[in-house]
Design a protein around this motif. Structure first.
Motif, mmCIF file in Angstrom:
data_model
loop_
_atom_site.group_PDB
_atom_site.id
_atom_site.type_symbol
_atom_site.label_atom_id
_atom_site.label_comp_id
_atom_site.label_asym_id
_atom_site.label_seq_id
_atom_site.Cartn_x
_atom_site.Cartn_y
_atom_site.Cartn_z
ATOM 1 N N SER A 163 -6.079 -2.633 0.303
ATOM 2 C CA SER A 163 -5.410 -2.392 1.409
ATOM 3 C C SER A 163 -6.590 -3.131 2.683
ATOM 4 O O SER A 163 -7.805 -2.829 2.378
ATOM 5 C CB SER A 163 -5.183 -1.182 1.841
ATOM 6 O OG SER A 163 -3.876 -0.673 1.156
ATOM 7 N N SER A 207 -3.618 0.498 -3.132
ATOM 8 C CA SER A 207 -3.030 -0.772 -3.382
ATOM 9 C C SER A 207 -3.710 -1.809 -4.058
ATOM 10 O O SER A 207 -5.016 -1.519 -4.219
ATOM 11 C CB SER A 207 -2.908 -1.370 -1.524
ATOM 12 O OG SER A 207 -2.556 -2.810 -1.652
ATOM 13 N N ASN A 208 -2.971 -2.968 -4.510
ATOM 14 C CA ASN A 208 -3.780 -3.871 -5.338
ATOM 15 C C ASN A 208 -3.042 -5.438 -4.962
ATOM 16 O O ASN A 208 -1.733 -5.367 -4.977
ATOM 17 C CB ASN A 208 -3.430 -3.744 -6.804
ATOM 18 C CG ASN A 208 -4.272 -4.778 -7.712
ATOM 19 O OD1 ASN A 208 -5.387 -5.256 -7.297
ATOM 20 N ND2 ASN A 208 -3.655 -5.190 -8.687
ATOM 21 N N ASN A 262 -1.092 -4.887 2.950
ATOM 22 C CA ASN A 262 -1.291 -5.815 1.653
ATOM 23 C C ASN A 262 -1.096 -7.230 1.991
ATOM 24 O O ASN A 262 0.170 -7.405 2.009
ATOM 25 C CB ASN A 262 -0.524 -5.010 0.336
ATOM 26 C CG ASN A 262 -0.555 -5.840 -0.848
ATOM 27 O OD1 ASN A 262 -0.767 -7.011 -0.879
ATOM 28 N ND2 ASN A 262 -0.599 -5.329 -1.956
ATOM 29 N N PRO A 287 0.722 -1.152 -0.126
ATOM 30 C CA PRO A 287 -0.012 -0.209 0.048
ATOM 31 C C PRO A 287 0.838 1.323 -0.071
ATOM 32 O O PRO A 287 2.035 1.113 0.414
ATOM 33 C CB PRO A 287 -0.853 -0.009 1.304
ATOM 34 C CG PRO A 287 0.153 -0.923 2.110
ATOM 35 C CD PRO A 287 0.926 -1.916 1.294
#
Length: 356
Positions: free
Chosen positions: A289, A285-286, A325, A252
């Motif tokens: 988050s 984030s991915n 994450n 993140p």
């Protein structure tokens, strides 16, 4: 099957037209033409501008020197030989010596030779029309005006529907990805165009690569996330692949905290007693988050939005948001200070700090 040699051509042409007189020695003329043929389509091979008195078409497979007759006409109409069946739908165009070949198979690639004899007032004239670039033998005797015309037939195979193969469809931000545009068939050179479609459906051409089906993405970032297509094209056609999703893993980022209602003092954020205060934490984030809230370093809530109803002065302190994450096992944190005032205390504070 009739096997043709250079010597057979010339002698039999003379015998085929009784009474034809070979007069002045002629000059050998060489002429070359290139023609492309496409597998499954048609092509026309021309043998002179007018119909000759006698003509023979021969065929030579690549890598061999043997010429075999496929069509001849000794003045009584064209005769198509059995070998011609292997070369596609072959016919002789009316009132000419030119060949029409439909639905070309791969076996049709090779050397085609047309020899045409004309009976003219100046004597017999012999023309040679070839379908491949090769060493030419000199005529065996004089008295002929000889033209040799070369055609090169290169069969072109259309490109098939391409497909995309990725070295990693979920790369981590900062790493590299190689995409390959696969083809089952297609004659080169092949041109490759790569397109990206963003989440907002914006289509962008990101690369155009000549005769190389690989697209290298170095230092991948979140902006590379999206749908990808490759377009393959050659001299025959163009085909587009299905979409493939590239999902960049990142974060993140540093969290952002929004406080409602919004009020800022020298010490940070402030609120009045008995208000309902909402703290919202967001961090890119991915995958998305996960959030944990801390009050004075003690966990008090899990989730992006922490709400305190009827806040009291005892709630004054440090509020921290921890974004996580879980895929990458990475974290980021941000802390704010929130001071809670009673009505009278806030009024006295405003008097002491009129610029606040």
């Amino acid at each position: 099957m009739l096997i043709i040699t250079e010597q057979w051509h010339l002698r039999n042409f003379v015998c085929a037209l009784p009474g034809v007189e070979i007069l002045d020695p002629g000059q050998v003329v060489y002429s070359e033409t290139r023609t492309n043929g496409v597998v499954g389509r048609g092509v026309i091979l021309e043998c002179g501008p007018t119909l000759p008195d006698v003509f023979i078409w021969g065929f030579t497979k690549p890598g061999t020197d043997t010429i075999r007759a496929i069509v001849y006409n000794f003045g009584k109409g064209p005769k198509i030989q059995k070998l011609a069946n292997d070369l596609g739908n072959l016919t002789v165009i009316s009132n000419s010596a030119s060949l029409s070949i439909e639905k070309l198979p791969l076996a049709a690639e090779g050397v085609y030779t047309c020899q045409a004899l004309y009976d003219t007032p100046e004597g017999a004239k012999l023309y040679y029309y070839y379908v491949f670039l090769r060493h030419i033998l000199q005529p065996l005797f004089h008295g002929l005006s000889v033209t040799r015309l070369h055609f090169v037939i290169i069969l072109k195979v259309p490109v098939t529907n391409p497909y995309i193969v990725m070295s990693d469809s979920s790369p981590v931000e900062g790493t590299s990805v190689i995409m390959r545009c696969g083809l089952e068939n297609g004659t080169g050179p092949i041109n490759y165009i790569w397109e990206q479609e963003s989440r907002e459906s914006q289509l962008t051409t990101v690369a155009e690569i000549y005769d190389d089906n690989r697209f290298n993405v170095t230092d991948v970032n979140r902006n590379h996330t999206g749908w990808y297509r490759c377009i393959a094209s050659n001299q025959v056609n163009q085909q587009r692949s299905d979409r493939v999703w590239l999902d960049t893993i990142f974060g993140p980022d540093q969290p952002q905290i929004d406080v409602t209602p919004f009020s800022v003092t020298e010490r940070g954020y402030s609120a009045l007693e008995r208000e309902t205060v909402s703290l919202l934490c967001q961090a890119s984030s991915n995958p998305p988050s996960q959030y944990v809230w801390f009050y004075n370093n003690s966990q008090v809530f899990t989730g992006p939005q922490y709400t305190i109803t009827r806040i009291l002065r005892m709630h004054t302190g440090h509020y921290a948001c921890l974004a996580q994450n879980t895929y990458l096992n990475t974290r980021s944190r941000k802390t704010i200070t929130l001071t809670v005032y009673c009505e009278s205390s806030r009024w006295r504070s405003d008097l002491l700090n009129p610029t606040s």
